[in-house]
Design a protein around this motif. Structure first.
Motif, PDB file in Angstrom:
ATOM      1  N   ALA A  49       1.057  -1.397   0.397  1.00 37.45           N
ATOM      2  CA  ALA A  49      -0.155   0.238   0.015  1.00 37.45           C
ATOM      3  C   ALA A  49       0.521   1.399   0.125  1.00 37.45           C
ATOM      4  O   ALA A  49       0.280   1.992  -0.605  1.00 37.45           O
ATOM      5  CB  ALA A  49      -1.172   0.162   1.262  1.00 37.45           C
ATOM      6  N   ALA A  50       1.931   0.973   0.899  1.00 32.38           N
ATOM      7  CA  ALA A  50       3.068   1.918   0.766  1.00 32.38           C
ATOM      8  C   ALA A  50       3.285   2.729  -0.760  1.00 32.38           C
ATOM      9  O   ALA A  50       3.654   4.227  -1.338  1.00 32.38           O
ATOM     10  CB  ALA A  50       4.069   2.367   1.796  1.00 32.38           C
ATOM     11  N   ARG A  51       4.067   1.562  -1.370  1.00 28.72           N
ATOM     12  CA  ARG A  51       4.526   1.905  -2.610  1.00 28.72           C
ATOM     13  C   ARG A  51       3.493   2.006  -3.677  1.00 28.72           C
ATOM     14  O   ARG A  51       3.926   3.133  -4.282  1.00 28.72           O
ATOM     15  CB  ARG A  51       4.588   0.577  -3.172  1.00 28.72           C
ATOM     16  N   TRP A  52       2.268   1.902  -3.899  1.00 28.55           N
ATOM     17  CA  TRP A  52       0.956   2.099  -4.275  1.00 28.55           C
ATOM     18  C   TRP A  52       0.900   3.626  -4.420  1.00 28.55           C
ATOM     19  O   TRP A  52       0.559   4.065  -5.266  1.00 28.55           O
ATOM     20  CB  TRP A  52      -0.316   1.109  -4.177  1.00 28.55           C
ATOM     21  N   ALA A  53       0.718   3.905  -2.715  1.00 23.12           N
ATOM     22  CA  ALA A  53       0.615   5.357  -2.347  1.00 23.12           C
ATOM     23  C   ALA A  53       1.475   6.582  -3.227  1.00 23.12           C
ATOM     24  O   ALA A  53       1.314   7.512  -4.059  1.00 23.12           O
ATOM     25  CB  ALA A  53       0.322   5.774  -1.361  1.00 23.12           C
TER      26      ALA A  53
END
Length: 126
Positions: free
Chosen positions: A104-108
């Motif tokens: 999720a952090a990489r996607w954000a």
């Protein structure tokens, strides 16, 4: 949690295997021979494992399909499908939560980078 076997040698109630066994301060007396205490042991293990799970609320890209499949199999979650992403809300094991949060952090970060790289409407009109 401790499970003590051979309760049928100590307690007459354990000999027939039909009397429910109490769980006392993380200790369960069981008998593998009669089945005494096995349901209590299963319930205590389930409660212990459930207490270790963590809450998650993350957005993942559709490209994370393998992770989403594992989350559906191994977690207690609800999925909300968006235009570009899937929101995952629920409870999962700590290792799975860590994977979800990393993806999720990489996607954000990728979405934020995309937004910052896009030409602004005021600059496009010049």
């Amino acid at each position: 949690m401790l499970a003590f076997n051979k309760a049928d040698l100590l307690d007459a109630a354990a000999r027939d295997g039909t009397t429910p066994a109490p769980a006392i301060a993380g200790r369960v007396f069981v008998s593998a021979l009669t089945g005494y205490g096995m349901e209590t042991l299963r319930a205590e293990i389930a409660a212990l494992l459930a207490s270790m799970w963590v809450d998650v609320d993350v957005c993942l890209p559709y490209a994370a399909g393998e992770l989403l499949a594992r989350v559906r199999e191994r977690g207690t979650i609800e999925l909300e499908y968006g235009e570009r992403e899937v929101r995952v809300v629920g409870r999962v094991s700590p290792p799975l939560a860590g994977e979800l949060e990393a993806v999720a952090a990489r996607w954000a970060a990728a979405v934020l980078e995309e937004i910052e790289a896009a030409p602004s409407s005021s600059a496009a009109g010049r």
